[in-house]
Design a protein around this motif. Sequence first.
Motif, PDB file in Angstrom:
ATOM      1  N   SER A  25      21.032  14.167  -3.139  1.00 48.12           N
ATOM      2  CA  SER A  25      20.643  12.833  -2.954  1.00 48.12           C
ATOM      3  C   SER A  25      20.619  12.337  -4.565  1.00 48.12           C
ATOM      4  O   SER A  25      21.822  11.639  -5.156  1.00 48.12           O
ATOM      5  N   THR A  28      23.534  14.453  -5.999  1.00 40.30           N
ATOM      6  CA  THR A  28      24.606  13.357  -5.313  1.00 40.30           C
ATOM      7  C   THR A  28      25.590  12.752  -6.255  1.00 40.30           C
ATOM      8  O   THR A  28      26.438  11.961  -6.823  1.00 40.30           O
ATOM      9  N   MET A  29      23.966  11.951  -7.222  1.00 42.38           N
ATOM     10  CA  MET A  29      23.834  10.880  -7.553  1.00 42.38           C
ATOM     11  C   MET A  29      24.818  10.790  -8.855  1.00 42.38           C
ATOM     12  O   MET A  29      25.698  10.239  -9.947  1.00 42.38           O
ATOM     13  N   THR A  32      29.551  10.455  -9.391  1.00 40.52           N
ATOM     14  CA  THR A  32      29.949   8.992  -8.925  1.00 40.52           C
ATOM     15  C   THR A  32      30.537   8.744  -9.687  1.00 40.52           C
ATOM     16  O   THR A  32      31.582   8.763 -10.670  1.00 40.52           O
ATOM     17  N   ALA A  37      29.147   6.157  -4.917  1.00 33.02           N
ATOM     18  CA  ALA A  37      28.211   7.587  -4.813  1.00 33.02           C
ATOM     19  C   ALA A  37      29.097   7.669  -2.791  1.00 33.02           C
ATOM     20  O   ALA A  37      27.689   7.219  -2.371  1.00 33.02           O
ATOM     21  N   GLN A  39      26.974   9.922  -0.433  1.00 34.74           N
ATOM     22  CA  GLN A  39      26.107  10.483  -0.099  1.00 34.74           C
ATOM     23  C   GLN A  39      26.256  11.607   1.338  1.00 34.74           C
ATOM     24  O   GLN A  39      25.988  11.052   2.185  1.00 34.74           O
ATOM     25  N   THR A  41      23.168  13.818   2.429  1.00 33.17           N
ATOM     26  CA  THR A  41      22.246  13.822   2.682  1.00 33.17           C
ATOM     27  C   THR A  41      22.580  12.873   3.642  1.00 33.17           C
ATOM     28  O   THR A  41      21.412  12.977   4.980  1.00 33.17           O
ATOM     29  N   THR A  42      23.210  12.260   4.557  1.00 28.72           N
ATOM     30  CA  THR A  42      22.893  11.157   5.688  1.00 28.72           C
ATOM     31  C   THR A  42      22.743  12.103   6.875  1.00 28.72           C
ATOM     32  O   THR A  42      22.651  12.555   7.979  1.00 28.72           O
ATOM     33  N   MET A  68      14.441   7.134  -2.677  1.00 28.67           N
ATOM     34  CA  MET A  68      15.884   6.884  -3.440  1.00 28.67           C
ATOM     35  C   MET A  68      16.347   5.478  -3.876  1.00 28.67           C
ATOM     36  O   MET A  68      16.885   5.434  -4.742  1.00 28.67           O
ATOM     37  N   THR A  81      17.372  -0.386   4.018  1.00 31.10           N
ATOM     38  CA  THR A  81      17.567   1.299   4.330  1.00 31.10           C
ATOM     39  C   THR A  81      16.341   2.263   4.781  1.00 31.10           C
ATOM     40  O   THR A  81      16.734   2.838   5.735  1.00 31.10           O
ATOM     41  N   GLN A 146      31.628   7.783   4.176  1.00 33.46           N
ATOM     42  CA  GLN A 146      30.563   8.227   3.303  1.00 33.46           C
ATOM     43  C   GLN A 146      29.867   8.343   6.001  1.00 33.46           C
ATOM     44  O   GLN A 146      29.267   9.440   5.573  1.00 33.46           O
ATOM     45  N   SER A 150      29.033  11.648   6.830  1.00 32.67           N
ATOM     46  CA  SER A 150      27.970  12.324   7.626  1.00 32.67           C
ATOM     47  C   SER A 150      27.958  13.225   8.871  1.00 32.67           C
ATOM     48  O   SER A 150      27.715  14.463   9.189  1.00 32.67           O
TER      49      SER A 150
END
Length: 173
Positions: A25, A28-29, A32, A37, A39, A41-42, A68, A81, A146, A150
Motif C-alpha cells: 500500500s 502504491t502511494m 499517485t 491512488a 489500491q 492491495t484490496t 494505512m 476502513t 479500484q 481488486s
Amino acid sequence: MNRKKWSIRYICLISILSALLVTLSLVTMLFTTDGVAIQFTTGLYLVFCYLTPGYGMLVAGIVYGAIMDLVLNSVITMGITILVNVLMFFIMKYGSKVITKHIVVVLAASLVFLYIPFLYYVVWNTQEIALRNGLAVKEAIVDSVQWIVSIIVFEVMHFTLSKTKLSEKLSNF
C-alpha cells in the motif's frame, strides 16, 4: 491449525501478511496522481481472506487499515476502513461457502463504494454543495477503478497461487 489457540507460526504468518499489505500500500502511494491512488492491495487482502484459515486475516485487515489511515493522516476515515475490511473478511469467509468465489469477490470488492456516502456526509460536509457533488463523482470513478482492479488482482493471484500449490500450503497452516 488448532481452532482453540493460535500457534506462533500462525501469528507470524498473519504478521507477515499484514506487513506485506502495508508495504504494498505504501509503495502504491508513491504513484499517485492528483491525490488519487488505486489500491490493488484490496484484491490481495481478499485473496488472503479466502485462502488463509481461521480469523487471522480479520486481525490483519484491522491492523492494515488502521496503519494505512494513520500514515495518510486520515484518522477520520479509520472507522469506515476497519468496517469495510471486517465486512470484506466475513463476506469472503462465509459467502464463499454459499456461492462461488467469483461472485463473492465481486460483492466483497464492492464494499469500497461505502466510502462515498461517508465522505460526502462526514468529511466534505463543510464544502459547498456543487464542490461536494464533484468530489463524490470523482470518488465514484476512483472507487469503480479500484473495484475492477481488486477483482482482477484477486482472480490473477488466486489462479497463480492455485497453480503453484501455495494455496494448499496456506490452508494447511
